[in-house]
Design a protein around this motif. Sequence first.
Motif, PDB file in Angstrom:
ATOM      1  N   THR A   1     116.560  74.397 -33.582  1.00 56.51           N
ATOM      2  CA  THR A   1     117.724  74.765 -32.866  1.00 56.51           C
ATOM      3  C   THR A   1     118.000  73.514 -32.117  1.00 56.51           C
ATOM      4  O   THR A   1     119.106  72.917 -31.895  1.00 56.51           O
ATOM      5  N   ARG A   2     117.095  72.855 -31.255  1.00 52.39           N
ATOM      6  CA  ARG A   2     117.324  71.727 -30.298  1.00 52.39           C
ATOM      7  C   ARG A   2     117.501  70.627 -31.101  1.00 52.39           C
ATOM      8  O   ARG A   2     118.536  70.033 -31.000  1.00 52.39           O
TER       9      ARG A   2
ATOM     10  N   GLY B   1     117.195  83.166 -36.511  1.00 48.62           N
ATOM     11  CA  GLY B   1     117.088  82.094 -35.633  1.00 48.62           C
ATOM     12  C   GLY B   1     117.745  80.926 -36.477  1.00 48.62           C
ATOM     13  O   GLY B   1     118.446  79.914 -35.901  1.00 48.62           O
ATOM     14  N   MET B   2     117.619  80.785 -37.897  1.00 45.77           N
ATOM     15  CA  MET B   2     117.771  79.613 -38.687  1.00 45.77           C
ATOM     16  C   MET B   2     119.006  79.664 -39.505  1.00 45.77           C
ATOM     17  O   MET B   2     119.841  78.695 -39.552  1.00 45.77           O
TER      18      MET B   2
ATOM     19  N   SER C   1     120.942  70.950 -33.396  1.00 47.11           N
ATOM     20  CA  SER C   1     122.190  71.292 -32.632  1.00 47.11           C
ATOM     21  C   SER C   1     122.496  69.694 -32.288  1.00 47.11           C
ATOM     22  O   SER C   1     123.686  69.167 -32.126  1.00 47.11           O
TER      23      SER C   1
ATOM     24  N   LEU D   1     122.379  78.214 -37.932  1.00 47.59           N
ATOM     25  CA  LEU D   1     122.088  76.636 -37.994  1.00 47.59           C
ATOM     26  C   LEU D   1     122.466  76.262 -39.301  1.00 47.59           C
ATOM     27  O   LEU D   1     123.312  75.260 -39.733  1.00 47.59           O
TER      28      LEU D   1
END
Lengths: 506, 506
Positions: A496-497, A176-177, A500, A180
């Motif tokens: 993420t939110r 997930g990270m 981003s 990013l």
Amino acid sequence: MSYAGLIDVTGRVNDFLNAGSVLSWDARTMMPKAGAETRSKQLATLAVAARNLLCSDETKRALDGAEISDKPADSAEARIVAQVREAINYHERIPTELLRRKTELGSAAHEVWAEAREKADFSIFADALTTMVDINREMAQAIGFDDHPYDALMYRFEPGTTKAGLDRLFARLRDGMLPLVRAIAGAEKPRSDFLFREYPVQAQMEFALKMAKRIGYDTDRGRLDTTVHPFEVSFTRNDVRITTRVNRSYMPMSLFGALHEAGHAMYEQGVDPAYTRTPLATDLISLYAVGGVSFGAHESQSRLWENHVGRSRAFWANHMGDIRAAYPGSLDDVTEEEFYRAVNRSEPSFIRVEADELTYDFHIMLRCELEAALIDGSLAVADLPDAWNAGMKSYLGVDVPDDAQGVLQDVHWSSGQIGTFCNYTIGNIMAAQLFETATDENSGIQAALDGADYTPLRAWLTDKVCRHGRRFSRDELLEKATGRTLDPDPYIAHLTRKYSDLYALA
Amino acid sequence: MSYAGLIDVTGRVNDFLNAGSVLSWDARTMMPKAGAETRSKQLATLAVAARNLLCSDETKRALDGAEISDKPADSAEARIVAQVREAINYHERIPTELLRRKTELGSAAHEVWAEAREKADFSIFADALTTMVDINREMAQAIGFDDHPYDALMYRFEPGTTKAGLDRLFARLRDGMLPLVRAIAGAEKPRSDFLFREYPVQAQMEFALKMAKRIGYDTDRGRLDTTVHPFEVSFTRNDVRITTRVNRSYMPMSLFGALHEAGHAMYEQGVDPAYTRTPLATDLISLYAVGGVSFGAHESQSRLWENHVGRSRAFWANHMGDIRAAYPGSLDDVTEEEFYRAVNRSEPSFIRVEADELTYDFHIMLRCELEAALIDGSLAVADLPDAWNAGMKSYLGVDVPDDAQGVLQDVHWSSGQIGTFCNYTIGNIMAAQLFETATDENSGIQAALDGADYTPLRAWLTDKVCRHGRRFSRDELLEKATGRTLDPDPYIAHLTRKYSDLYALA
């Protein structure tokens, strides 16, 4: 002897541990350096007294006489009896001779580590670390485990955590990270020049205390002091102290240090008063007098208040005026949005304690993986620096310049603590999970935060987490509060939110 | 088990007591009020742990196994063995049930006393005090005594002191000092207006610390803080802390408080490092971790530095410039001689802790006489206020306005402490005796003081008193240092000389 006898004797165990906490707080905040030698003897005497009283015939007689058959299995009484039995069993498995060797090496190894770090030369520390790893392997064998010896060591800090479970968790975090982290590495950085201006020490301390109180830290039952490394410590719920550190030319340190420690402190201040001095406010495994149910659960409260509240856009929409007033003239050229972006700037770096919210967990993953490999023998101490540097390159793309900024940076191993790093990431995950539920299920909480009212969130956390002390396990708490055990999805979604948006990623 | 075993176990007794001292210091300097309730439980657990470890089978086995037959009777080893035996014997004479009643009443009686004092109404406190006197009479019977039950109570604080001996001492003091008190009552008072000007708190604390260091208090092994009542406390010789109190509009309080407590502190800082954590730095009778041989001996050091040095003409000849610099502009209209006279102003008053050097001991005499009469039953608690007021009239010629400024002024009785007041006067006497010898036998010391060099005096006191810790009794120390046991003549001579000069008496 009745149940009251058990409460009496465990109350005295708690007294010894709390006395040790007072002596530790004093050693870090007030004590002249010359006092260190005898202070460490005093602390050792208290720790041994607590352990020996816990495992004494008096406690065992009290346990045998404690009539609680009419109480449900999850009642405070039944949990206390079970936890005392479990703790005695745990401590009696560890030979006192082994404990003595660990304690003695801990004192000696610390100085060796300090010299090695000063000279940026791992080889100086290698022998001591080898012995420390061996002792920890012996500890793991003595404590016992099902799958991996690392599980036995983590039990002390985060019961129920296994190497296998951590591997799964870390894999999901990486998936997930990492995208990013990679994306941000190439993105334009927000301005942060104004964070590095000169901010007077006194004004920083005053503002840090003001904001800690603002989010709910009760200074009638606590106090804030300055130390090199910030920490929180409680001597029962009615005396919960925090410290922060001040850097004249890097202002966020004092503020976010205070918010972080205030989060820890509100956990302890929120424990049910009825649990004071009982095993529900005493960690009888790690032998700390804390009401928090695990080190990770504790970290969830500090990270929630520091990051989900203190580093939110709403927080700076509300408090930009306060911080401008705290430092007259210093922030006139800075907008709320610029300030919010600056305190959320993300950049891969070498040093864990300076890492931002997004890159922090990669420092943790690396340490946990290396610790597990040292403990199961798949990594030799001599190969540790190379493994460290390779890991940093792989996760964060950075080249570690030397051992001092690499494998020697943390104090933990020098005192023989292996198995505690996972708490930080578990805390981050748990913080996001709790915060998502709090703001989901009750839209009033987010609206209140938007209006700088922190009371509803604190009340929710007190109700769901803090007041229960150590009555329920971490996962029981999470299930009651959020409907499921530890789940990294809300954390990944939050990062993420947030990032981003901050970096205008796709 | 060998002698080393005895040193090990008594070291842990010392650790418990020092831990208690840290908790007490913290409670008085740093702790939020809310922490008081559990703090008192922690202190009780530590005190009981120290007492029980001292009287444990482990200690008794260590005593039996301690081979010291090759050591002379006044060697450190032989004295340690003797003192541990004596302390066990002492504590085992006191039934734990009686001790428990005393502790419990102590907590309860304190609040009753506080209310009585606030309302200036002794009758509110009378019942609690009656019970406290009864408990102390029981204690005296349990401890045992030859002549008077008061002797048994004073043994805890000032071993060897008897009611009969005190009566003789007090009679000589009265004969020597009452004529001075009477003469001064009619004499013209020196000006002291400048002591009551406004002096900033911060500047007072800085000057107090500066002068404490100037006379020899080592802040590398200590620190100064502010409290309501000044005190000194040590956590081994390497961490000896003092406090003082600050009154913005009465400047001498902070300075002389600091000099007084620095005198106590230098005693502890001067104890032989080899005695650290041993019974020679632990009062196993009163269960305080101190190296001073008696409470009176301790007071001798504080009074010596406060009065014989700090309130001397030479001191202000040397330091008037320092104090003028500390408070710019505030003392420009004051000469050295005026300052010296002001800080030695004598006037009969109601309140012990505010009394001057000349009248102080009359407050002590009265308390000791009343305590002894309460304990032997010749005075009923109900008659105490009248006896108090009559005594104040007789000794100092003052009419006590109410109980709050009379019989209720001291905290001691509220916590059950009876038998400790004599230490203050014994300290005064011993201070004069030591100071006379120090300046007599070695004229270099007085010459050094005249030149603001405090090192020779401190070295002499360290050699004759401090370094020995608790190895010799108070009278053994005095005999070695001055050639005789406690002798009030030097004290009477000092006061006569000083006040005759100050008030130009015949």
